[in-house]
Scaffold this active site. Sequence first.
Site, PDB file in Angstrom:
ATOM      1  N   ASP A   8       0.727  -1.156   0.191  1.00  0.00           N
ATOM      2  CA  ASP A   8      -0.095  -0.030   0.026  1.00  0.00           C
ATOM      3  C   ASP A   8       0.804   1.390  -0.089  1.00  0.00           C
ATOM      4  OD1 ASP A   8       0.942   0.408   2.575  1.00  0.00           O
ATOM      5  OD2 ASP A   8      -1.057   0.198   3.455  1.00  0.00           O
ATOM      6  N   CYS A  65       2.939  -3.428   3.902  1.00  0.00           N
ATOM      7  CA  CYS A  65       2.120  -2.462   4.054  1.00  0.00           C
ATOM      8  C   CYS A  65       2.807  -1.700   5.326  1.00  0.00           C
ATOM      9  CB  CYS A  65       0.750  -2.853   4.605  1.00  0.00           C
ATOM     10  SG  CYS A  65       0.221  -3.793   6.095  1.00  0.00           S
ATOM     11  N   THR A  67       2.314  -2.128   8.817  1.00  0.00           N
ATOM     12  CA  THR A  67       2.943  -3.194   9.782  1.00  0.00           C
ATOM     13  C   THR A  67       2.912  -4.655   9.111  1.00  0.00           C
ATOM     14  OG1 THR A  67       0.489  -3.944  10.243  1.00  0.00           O
ATOM     15  CG2 THR A  67       1.311  -1.998  11.545  1.00  0.00           C
ATOM     16  N   HIS A  98       8.451 -24.902   8.062  1.00  0.00           N
ATOM     17  CA  HIS A  98       7.289 -25.473   8.820  1.00  0.00           C
ATOM     18  C   HIS A  98       6.040 -25.164   8.358  1.00  0.00           C
ATOM     19  CE1 HIS A  98       9.793 -26.099  12.843  1.00  0.00           C
ATOM     20  NE2 HIS A  98      10.495 -26.299  11.692  1.00  0.00           N
ATOM     21  N   HIS A 133       5.513 -31.739   9.168  1.00  0.00           N
ATOM     22  CA  HIS A 133       4.720 -30.389   8.801  1.00  0.00           C
ATOM     23  C   HIS A 133       3.951 -30.348   7.812  1.00  0.00           C
ATOM     24  CE1 HIS A 133       7.993 -28.904  11.816  1.00  0.00           C
ATOM     25  NE2 HIS A 133       9.049 -29.587  11.003  1.00  0.00           N
TER      26      HIS A 133
HETATM   27  C1  RB5 Z   1      -1.955   2.609   6.437  1.00  0.00           C
HETATM   28  O1  RB5 Z   1      -2.154   3.783   7.090  1.00  0.00           O
HETATM   29  C2  RB5 Z   1      -1.933   1.161   7.390  1.00  0.00           C
HETATM   30  O2  RB5 Z   1      -3.113   1.088   8.155  1.00  0.00           O
HETATM   31  C3  RB5 Z   1      -1.604   0.108   6.577  1.00  0.00           C
HETATM   32  O3  RB5 Z   1      -0.427   0.254   5.780  1.00  0.00           O
HETATM   33  C4  RB5 Z   1      -1.217  -1.216   7.623  1.00  0.00           C
HETATM   34  O4  RB5 Z   1      -0.509  -0.839   8.219  1.00  0.00           O
HETATM   35  C5  RB5 Z   1      -2.527  -1.788   7.943  1.00  0.00           C
HETATM   36  O5  RB5 Z   1      -2.314  -3.115   8.223  1.00  0.00           O
END
Ligand code: RB5
Length: 147
Positions: A8, A65, A67, A98, A133
């Site tokens: 993203d 993204c 996180t 695994h 596994h």
């Molecule tokens: C975008 O602001 C953020 O929410 C997205 O990149 C991500 O971290 C969502 O899991």
Amino acid sequence: MKIAIANDHAAVELKNKIMEYVKELGHEVINYGTDSLESCNYPEFGEKAARAVAGKEADCGILICGTGVGISIAANKVKGIRAAVCSEPVTARLVKEHNNANIIAFGARIVGEETAREIVKAYLEAVFLGGRHKMRVDMIAQMEERF
Ligand code: RB5
């Protein structure tokens, strides 16, 4: 290998660096976007790459993204996808060995470029160990048939 990559708006810069790195490692990259810094919705891009992996257009995938979590949750809704968030290389190796993860995900707001490269290298070099596994991974596939 053919590697599907998607991200993203939070991860455009890191995605571009990782695409170059994956090519340096000798792989082909298929970029499913986004390439724009405009705010967008990670499920859209996660789904595109996940469908490419599930449909065997790519051998595996890398999703990024903020996180790594949102885009991996979206990818895991596609049948046959085992997407795993990895914030360091040991997990990246083990999710292949695994869990036979066919996608790894990480966060551009969580890991720096150097760690991201180590994660990608560890994952791409790892081999599924099979045996006990495989039985467990097969159980996950059977769950999909019960829905
Ligand atoms: C975008 O602001 C953020 O929410 C997205 O990149 C991500 O971290 C969502 O899991």
